[in-house]
Design an enzyme around this catalytic site. Sequence first.
Site, short mmCIF file in Angstrom:
data_model
loop_
_atom_site.label_atom_id
_atom_site.label_comp_id
_atom_site.label_asym_id
_atom_site.label_seq_id
_atom_site.Cartn_x
_atom_site.Cartn_y
_atom_site.Cartn_z
N ASP A 8 29.69 8.95 -13.65
CA ASP A 8 30.97 8.93 -12.99
C ASP A 8 31.79 9.28 -14.00
O ASP A 8 31.34 9.57 -15.12
CB ASP A 8 31.40 7.76 -12.96
CG ASP A 8 32.12 6.50 -13.43
OD1 ASP A 8 32.15 6.59 -14.67
OD2 ASP A 8 32.77 5.24 -13.20
N CYS A 65 28.68 4.28 -16.46
CA CYS A 65 30.43 4.40 -16.32
C CYS A 65 31.01 3.79 -17.34
O CYS A 65 30.31 3.28 -18.05
CB CYS A 65 30.16 3.57 -15.48
SG CYS A 65 29.70 1.64 -14.60
N THR A 67 32.02 0.60 -17.45
CA THR A 67 31.25 -0.71 -18.38
C THR A 67 30.35 -1.05 -17.61
O THR A 67 28.90 -1.99 -18.85
CB THR A 67 31.93 -2.15 -17.26
OG1 THR A 67 31.20 -2.26 -16.18
CG2 THR A 67 33.55 -2.30 -17.13
N HIS A 98 9.10 -6.93 -20.78
CA HIS A 98 9.02 -8.22 -19.80
C HIS A 98 9.15 -7.42 -18.21
O HIS A 98 8.46 -8.17 -16.97
CB HIS A 98 9.74 -9.15 -20.54
CG HIS A 98 9.08 -9.93 -21.44
ND1 HIS A 98 9.99 -10.71 -22.23
CD2 HIS A 98 8.96 -9.52 -22.48
CE1 HIS A 98 9.37 -11.20 -23.46
NE2 HIS A 98 8.43 -10.19 -23.88
N HIS A 134 3.53 -11.47 -16.24
CA HIS A 134 5.05 -10.42 -16.40
C HIS A 134 4.21 -9.07 -14.78
O HIS A 134 5.23 -8.95 -14.65
CB HIS A 134 4.79 -9.35 -17.15
CG HIS A 134 5.81 -9.84 -18.56
ND1 HIS A 134 6.72 -10.72 -19.38
CD2 HIS A 134 4.47 -9.90 -20.35
CE1 HIS A 134 6.58 -11.03 -20.05
NE2 HIS A 134 5.67 -10.75 -21.09
#
Length: 147
Positions: A8, A65, A67, A98, A134
């Site tokens: 963004d 973005c 955060t 993992h 996994h």
Amino acid sequence: MKVAIGADHAGFLLKQSLVRCLLAAGYDVRDYGTDSTESADYPDFAEAVGIAVADGQVDRGVLVCYTGAGMSIAANKVPGVRATLGWNAEQVQLTREHNDANVLTLGAKFTEPALAETLLQVFLTTPFSEGERHTRRLAKIAKIGKE
């Protein structure tokens, strides 16, 4: 390797830095925008990159973005996406090994360009550890929401 990338407005400058890094390393880069620092809604880019990853158009995705959390939340709504918010190299390595994370999200507010490039390199070069535990867990994740 084909890599989709999107951001963004808040992640635009870091995204541009990462695109240059990817191209210099020889990756096939698909840029899903945005193309400026003008306000834009992160879910639009998360969806576009997520679909490209889930449909197999690209091998991995990267989203940026402010955060990194919004992109992660939105991308994980796309079936087949396993997005992780990267904050240090060991964490990114473990999510590849993992969890077979296929989308890396970064927060431009908290991730300096040098660290972002390191996280990107770890994300793109670490293979999934296809051990039984996994693989079993990934199958369980894939079933969530389908029942």
